[in-house]
Motif scaffolding. Structure first.
Motif, PDB file in Angstrom:
ATOM      1  N   GLU A  61       8.726   5.168   5.939  1.00  0.00           N
ATOM      2  CA  GLU A  61       8.026   5.137   4.639  1.00  0.00           C
ATOM      3  C   GLU A  61       8.945   4.607   3.549  1.00  0.00           C
ATOM      4  N   ALA A  62      10.186   5.077   3.543  1.00  0.00           N
ATOM      5  CA  ALA A  62      11.147   4.614   2.544  1.00  0.00           C
ATOM      6  C   ALA A  62      11.434   3.126   2.720  1.00  0.00           C
ATOM      7  N   ALA A  63      11.550   2.682   3.976  1.00  0.00           N
ATOM      8  CA  ALA A  63      11.786   1.260   4.228  1.00  0.00           C
ATOM      9  C   ALA A  63      10.598   0.424   3.759  1.00  0.00           C
ATOM     10  N   ALA A  64       9.381   0.910   4.005  1.00  0.00           N
ATOM     11  CA  ALA A  64       8.190   0.179   3.565  1.00  0.00           C
ATOM     12  C   ALA A  64       8.171   0.048   2.042  1.00  0.00           C
ATOM     13  N   ARG A  65       8.501   1.132   1.338  1.00  0.00           N
ATOM     14  CA  ARG A  65       8.536   1.063  -0.135  1.00  0.00           C
ATOM     15  C   ARG A  65       9.592   0.070  -0.610  1.00  0.00           C
ATOM     16  N   ALA A  66      10.730   0.036   0.093  1.00  0.00           N
ATOM     17  CA  ALA A  66      11.800  -0.874  -0.305  1.00  0.00           C
ATOM     18  C   ALA A  66      11.368  -2.332  -0.140  1.00  0.00           C
ATOM     19  N   TYR A  67      10.804  -2.654   1.014  1.00  0.00           N
ATOM     20  CA  TYR A  67      10.360  -4.030   1.244  1.00  0.00           C
ATOM     21  C   TYR A  67       9.260  -4.425   0.264  1.00  0.00           C
ATOM     22  N   ARG A  92      13.211  -2.739 -15.934  1.00  0.00           N
ATOM     23  CA  ARG A  92      12.127  -2.183 -16.768  1.00  0.00           C
ATOM     24  C   ARG A  92      10.856  -3.017 -16.612  1.00  0.00           C
ATOM     25  N   THR A  93      11.014  -4.342 -16.619  1.00  0.00           N
ATOM     26  CA  THR A  93       9.849  -5.217 -16.477  1.00  0.00           C
ATOM     27  C   THR A  93       9.185  -5.017 -15.117  1.00  0.00           C
ATOM     28  N   TRP A  94       9.991  -4.865 -14.086  1.00  0.00           N
ATOM     29  CA  TRP A  94       9.474  -4.608 -12.730  1.00  0.00           C
ATOM     30  C   TRP A  94       8.744  -3.269 -12.670  1.00  0.00           C
ATOM     31  N   GLN A  95       9.320  -2.235 -13.264  1.00  0.00           N
ATOM     32  CA  GLN A  95       8.667  -0.918 -13.267  1.00  0.00           C
ATOM     33  C   GLN A  95       7.330  -0.965 -13.987  1.00  0.00           C
ATOM     34  N   GLU A  96       7.278  -1.681 -15.099  1.00  0.00           N
ATOM     35  CA  GLU A  96       6.014  -1.818 -15.839  1.00  0.00           C
ATOM     36  C   GLU A  96       4.965  -2.549 -14.999  1.00  0.00           C
ATOM     37  N   SER A  97       5.402  -3.571 -14.280  1.00  0.00           N
ATOM     38  CA  SER A  97       4.453  -4.311 -13.450  1.00  0.00           C
ATOM     39  C   SER A  97       3.950  -3.461 -12.293  1.00  0.00           C
ATOM     40  N   LEU A  98       4.799  -2.586 -11.753  1.00  0.00           N
ATOM     41  CA  LEU A  98       4.349  -1.675 -10.691  1.00  0.00           C
ATOM     42  C   LEU A  98       3.273  -0.731 -11.200  1.00  0.00           C
ATOM     43  N   ARG A  99       3.471  -0.193 -12.388  1.00  0.00           N
ATOM     44  CA  ARG A  99       2.460   0.713 -12.973  1.00  0.00           C
ATOM     45  C   ARG A  99       1.159  -0.036 -13.225  1.00  0.00           C
ATOM     46  N   ASP A 100       1.266  -1.261 -13.713  1.00  0.00           N
ATOM     47  CA  ASP A 100       0.062  -2.036 -14.044  1.00  0.00           C
ATOM     48  C   ASP A 100      -0.698  -2.456 -12.783  1.00  0.00           C
ATOM     49  N   SER A 143       0.815  -1.220   0.000  1.00  0.00           N
ATOM     50  CA  SER A 143       0.000   0.000   0.000  1.00  0.00           C
ATOM     51  C   SER A 143       0.852   1.274   0.000  1.00  0.00           C
ATOM     52  N   THR A 144       1.988   1.255   0.676  1.00  0.00           N
ATOM     53  CA  THR A 144       2.846   2.448   0.718  1.00  0.00           C
ATOM     54  C   THR A 144       3.442   2.720  -0.653  1.00  0.00           C
ATOM     55  N   LEU A 145       3.939   1.688  -1.310  1.00  0.00           N
ATOM     56  CA  LEU A 145       4.499   1.848  -2.650  1.00  0.00           C
ATOM     57  C   LEU A 145       3.399   2.207  -3.640  1.00  0.00           C
ATOM     58  N   ALA A 146       2.207   1.666  -3.437  1.00  0.00           N
ATOM     59  CA  ALA A 146       1.098   1.977  -4.353  1.00  0.00           C
ATOM     60  C   ALA A 146       0.782   3.467  -4.334  1.00  0.00           C
ATOM     61  N   ARG A 147       0.786   4.069  -3.155  1.00  0.00           N
ATOM     62  CA  ARG A 147       0.519   5.512  -3.087  1.00  0.00           C
ATOM     63  C   ARG A 147       1.591   6.300  -3.844  1.00  0.00           C
ATOM     64  N   ALA A 148       2.831   5.866  -3.741  1.00  0.00           N
ATOM     65  CA  ALA A 148       3.906   6.557  -4.446  1.00  0.00           C
ATOM     66  C   ALA A 148       3.757   6.398  -5.956  1.00  0.00           C
ATOM     67  N   VAL A 149       3.421   5.203  -6.409  1.00  0.00           N
ATOM     68  CA  VAL A 149       3.254   4.963  -7.847  1.00  0.00           C
ATOM     69  C   VAL A 149       2.106   5.795  -8.397  1.00  0.00           C
ATOM     70  N   ARG A 150       1.027   5.896  -7.627  1.00  0.00           N
ATOM     71  CA  ARG A 150      -0.106   6.695  -8.088  1.00  0.00           C
ATOM     72  C   ARG A 150       0.248   8.186  -8.171  1.00  0.00           C
ATOM     73  N   ARG A 151       1.257   8.600  -7.419  1.00  0.00           N
ATOM     74  CA  ARG A 151       1.747   9.983  -7.523  1.00  0.00           C
ATOM     75  C   ARG A 151       2.743  10.140  -8.659  1.00  0.00           C
ATOM     76  N   GLY A 152       3.001   9.055  -9.362  1.00  0.00           N
ATOM     77  CA  GLY A 152       3.966   9.104 -10.461  1.00  0.00           C
ATOM     78  C   GLY A 152       5.396   8.830 -10.028  1.00  0.00           C
ATOM     79  N   GLU A 153       5.582   8.379  -8.788  1.00  0.00           N
ATOM     80  CA  GLU A 153       6.921   8.143  -8.240  1.00  0.00           C
ATOM     81  C   GLU A 153       7.279   6.658  -8.348  1.00  0.00           C
TER      82      GLU A 153
END
Length: 375
Positions: free
Chosen positions: A310-316, A364-372, A282-292
């Motif tokens: 917050e940074a640690a949560a995004r990393a995990y 790149r594949t990981w970044q695409e999957s995060l956006r999707d 959920s923490t990373l999802a909020r960042a991705v939705r902000r375009g980060e």
């Protein structure tokens, strides 16, 4: 025959004074090497069996190896290395550096105190009485104030975590785990040698040395403050994550990328659960939705204890989703092969050997999957 010259009366007094200065008043002191030998023998005799207060802990190979002795009259201080194993759980010795105080009055040396050596970490029993709970696949040692009911619940949860970790890591390992539950957060911090704030909010951590060779004596250390506040699912995820670290320890080296180590442990914990990426990240999802969207896979500094939560949560979360992606795209066997290979080779070589890909393509594949999945 000439008579000898008389000896000056002052000479015997002079010799006596010199003798007193060299040896002290009274009877001559025992030679230093003899006293040190006696101290070492006293420690050996005292340490032949564990203390009675530890009788409930399944200890074996209990020994103190004296490394140095400092004697001051009828008192002595010995530094020693304590070595022991938990029967049925440790495949290699655990231990710590100890400082022993001995009293030599009465002509016999006796150990009067045993404590961690300066700078050494304590054992759980240094913090007070220890309560033991046994599971089918787990041994739980509780610190001062921990109830048998609490420890039995943790043992049951650890028993469920062991096969879950084994299913994710189909390689030989002990298939059992030792869990320490200190009495307080401060007690946990003392066992781990870091400030209490470092672990506030963390459900548990795992100790142990990485590298090949005999499997080290790993311990899962539960946070007695944060763990009870977790939901049932949260407790299962936390313990399965930590037990997976125990399972993969022999294949983990200093060269294993931390995103792979932590991501694999989370992948094992979430594997087989209905948790979706949006729910578990959920923490990373909020960042991705902000375009980060992260520019690269998480580096080791992102996982440091005591940093930005917050940074640690995004990393995990990002590490989990990277391993989840690898398992889906290259298969679970491919993820396991990558983990094994990355402990022996640089990551680019490991990716090429295990998955037939490279770092840029994976990123790149990981970044695409995060956006999707999170966008």
């Amino acid at each position: 025959m000439p008579r000898g010259r008389p000896v000056p009366r002052a000479l015997p007094l002079l010799l006596c004074a010199l003798y007193v200065l060299l040896t002290g008043c009274g009877a001559p002191a025992a030679p230093r090497d003899t006293a040190e030998r006696d101290v070492r023998q006293a420690v050996a005799a005292w340490s032949r069996v564990p203390p009675g207060r530890l009788a409930g802990i399944p200890l074996e190979d209990w020994s103190y190896e004296v490394t140095s002795v400092h004697r001051d009259g009828a008192r002595a201080t010995a530094r020693a290395e304590l070595r022991y194993r938990l029967a049925g759980y440790d495949t290699a010795p655990a231990g710590s550096e100890r400082e022993l105080t001995l009293d030599g009055r009465g002509g016999r040396w006796r150990v009067t105190a045993d404590r961690p050596a300066p700078g050494a970490l304590p054992q759980l029993w240094d913090q007070g009485a220890v309560t033991v709970a046994r599971g089918a696949r787990s041994l739980v040692l509780g610190g001062e104030g921990q109830s048998p009911e609490t420890l039995s619940g943790i043992a049951a949860e650890a028993d469920r975590a062991v096969p879950a970790a084994g299913a994710a890591w189909p390689r030989p390992w002990a298939g059992r785990v030792v869990v320490l539950v200190p009495g307080t957060l401060e007690g946990m911090a003392g066992l781990l040698g870091r400030p209490a704030e470092t672990y506030r909010g963390l459900g548990a951590v795992t100790t142990g040395q990485v590298g090949t060779g005999p499997a080290p004596a790993d311990r899962v250390v539960v946070n007695p403050q944060a763990y009870p506040e977790l939901s049932g699912q949260g407790r299962r995820i936390v313990l399965t994550h930590e037990v997976t670290h125990v399972a993969t320890r022999a294949a983990t080296t200093a060269g294993t990328p931390q995103w792979l180590s932590e991501g694999f442990a989370d992948w094992a914990a979430y594997r087989g659960t209905p948790t979706t990426p949006a729910q578990g990240a959920s923490t990373l999802a909020r960042a991705v939705r902000r375009g980060e969207v992260p520019a690269e896979l998480p580096g080791p500094e992102a996982f440091a204890f005591g940093g930005d939560p917050e940074a640690a949560a995004r990393a995990y979360e990002g590490a989990w989703l990277a391993c989840r992606l690898i398992a889906e795209k290259w298969g679970e066997a491919g993820l396991v092969r990558l983990y094994e290979t990355a402990g022996r080779e640089p990551l680019p070589n490991a990716l090429a050997d295990a998955l037939g890909t490279d770092t840029d393509t994976l990123t790149r594949t990981w970044q695409e999957s995060l956006r999707d999945e999170l966008g």
